[in-house]
Design a protein around this motif. Structure first.
Motif, short mmCIF file in Angstrom:
data_model
loop_
_atom_site.label_atom_id
_atom_site.label_comp_id
_atom_site.label_asym_id
_atom_site.label_seq_id
_atom_site.Cartn_x
_atom_site.Cartn_y
_atom_site.Cartn_z
N LEU A 25 16.67 29.46 50.34
CA LEU A 25 15.47 28.88 49.74
C LEU A 25 15.80 28.18 48.43
O LEU A 25 15.30 27.08 48.15
CB LEU A 25 14.42 29.98 49.51
CG LEU A 25 13.77 30.56 50.77
CD1 LEU A 25 13.03 31.86 50.44
CD2 LEU A 25 12.81 29.55 51.40
N GLU A 26 16.65 28.80 47.63
CA GLU A 26 17.09 28.18 46.37
C GLU A 26 17.89 26.91 46.63
O GLU A 26 17.69 25.89 45.96
CB GLU A 26 17.93 29.17 45.55
CG GLU A 26 17.16 30.32 44.96
CD GLU A 26 16.38 29.95 43.71
OE1 GLU A 26 16.69 28.92 43.09
OE2 GLU A 26 15.45 30.71 43.37
N GLU A 27 18.79 26.95 47.56
CA GLU A 27 19.61 25.78 47.89
C GLU A 27 18.73 24.58 48.26
O GLU A 27 19.05 23.44 47.92
CB GLU A 27 20.54 26.10 49.06
CG GLU A 27 21.73 26.96 48.73
CD GLU A 27 22.91 26.15 48.16
OE1 GLU A 27 22.87 24.91 48.23
OE2 GLU A 27 23.84 26.79 47.66
N ALA A 207 30.35 30.54 43.09
CA ALA A 207 30.26 29.58 41.98
C ALA A 207 29.09 28.62 42.12
O ALA A 207 28.78 27.89 41.17
CB ALA A 207 31.57 28.79 41.89
N ARG A 208 28.40 28.62 43.25
CA ARG A 208 27.28 27.72 43.45
C ARG A 208 26.10 28.13 42.56
O ARG A 208 25.83 29.32 42.36
CB ARG A 208 26.85 27.71 44.92
CG ARG A 208 27.94 27.18 45.84
CD ARG A 208 27.53 27.23 47.28
NE ARG A 208 26.52 26.23 47.63
CZ ARG A 208 26.80 24.96 47.90
NH1 ARG A 208 28.05 24.52 47.88
NH2 ARG A 208 25.83 24.12 48.22
N ASP A 209 25.38 27.13 42.03
CA ASP A 209 24.27 27.41 41.12
C ASP A 209 23.21 28.28 41.78
O ASP A 209 22.64 29.18 41.14
CB ASP A 209 23.65 26.10 40.63
CG ASP A 209 24.55 25.35 39.67
OD1 ASP A 209 25.47 25.98 39.09
OD2 ASP A 209 24.35 24.13 39.50
N SER A 210 22.92 28.01 43.06
CA SER A 210 21.89 28.80 43.75
C SER A 210 22.29 30.27 43.79
O SER A 210 21.44 31.16 43.60
CB SER A 210 21.70 28.27 45.17
OG SER A 210 22.88 28.46 45.94
N VAL A 215 21.97 35.96 42.06
CA VAL A 215 22.65 37.13 41.52
C VAL A 215 21.93 37.63 40.26
O VAL A 215 21.72 38.83 40.07
CB VAL A 215 24.13 36.83 41.23
CG1 VAL A 215 24.76 37.93 40.39
CG2 VAL A 215 24.90 36.67 42.53
N ALA A 216 21.52 36.69 39.40
CA ALA A 216 20.78 37.07 38.19
C ALA A 216 19.44 37.70 38.55
O ALA A 216 19.04 38.71 37.95
CB ALA A 216 20.57 35.84 37.30
N ALA A 217 18.75 37.14 39.54
CA ALA A 217 17.47 37.70 39.98
C ALA A 217 17.65 39.08 40.59
O ALA A 217 16.87 40.01 40.34
CB ALA A 217 16.81 36.76 40.98
#
Length: 225
Positions: A25-27, A207-210, A215-217
């Motif tokens: 979903l983020e991607e 390393a992907r931003d998504s 991971v932070a969430a």
């Protein structure tokens, strides 16, 4: 009922399969609300959830902009998302052959990686008694799955289509969960040494931003549970 976000995702704070859907979903830049079910209270088996997902597990996705279309089984959800919302094929493939190979890898993830990794974790961490034969069986299955991936990724950078797709991303959350635990499961075990191509592939996905956002969430959700 109006919804501010396009999707509702029924999931679990510690469940790799739910985070897999969140990554995709983020991607794709799609908006969603995550509802974390409390397994200790049996919320995944409650009528409020099983009316959407009779299997009583996670994830379950509702697409409010498609007449509240509802889908469960994580890799079926990934196929739906790229089929309907990835017209530019950012994380999906175009040729007929590649589409079948993409589906092949998703089937392998859902039938091979997820169940065996999950059973290994169960018998190592959660089962009330230690059963060495069960632990050995499922640990060997982890290494078998990693061996399959290594045999392919040692020859090519990505699983299909020469680029990162949902096929690759589908493996990520279970690998994240398992790689961090392997040294404690098997003393001194080094994934990078034993499966260097898998480790390199895994690092590029992380390393992907998504993935960083998810991971932070995930870390925030687990911290607040």
């Amino acid at each position: 009922m109006s919804h501010g976000k396009q999707f509702t995702l029924y999931t679990h704070k510690g469940g790799p399969n739910g985070w897999k859907v969140a990554i995709v979903l983020e991607e794709l830049g799609l908006t969603y609300e995550s509802i974390y079910l409390d397994f200790d209270k049996g919320e995944q088996k409650s009528p409020e959830h099983t009316k959407y997902n009779p299997n009583g597990r996670i994830p379950t996705l509702i697409d409010h902009k498609n007449n509240d279309f509802t889908l469960w089984e994580s890799d079926a959800i990934l196929l739906y998302l790229v089929e309907k919302y990835d017209p530019e094929h950012k994380i999906s493939v175009t040729s007929e052959g590649d589409k079948f190979h993409q589906t092949q890898w998703l089937f392998f993830q859902s039938s091979g990686q997820g169940p065996y990794y999950g059973q290994a974790a169960w018998f190592l961490v959660y089962h009330p008694e230690k059963i060495p034969s069960a632990i050995e069986r499922y640990m060997n299955e982890i290494f078998r799955v990693l061996g399959v991936l290594e045999s392919v990724l040692s020859k090519q950078e990505w699983l299909v289509g020469g680029k990162p797709t949902v096929a690759d991303l589908s493996f990520l959350p279970w690998n994240q969960s398992t790689f961090s635990r392997l040294p404690s499961y098997k003393e001194g075990y080094d994934v990078q040494k034993e499966f260097p191509a898998v480790a390199a592939w895994h690092g590029k996905l992380e390393a992907r931003d998504s993935v960083k956002r998810i991971v932070a969430a995930r870390d925030a959700a687990l911290k607040n549970q």
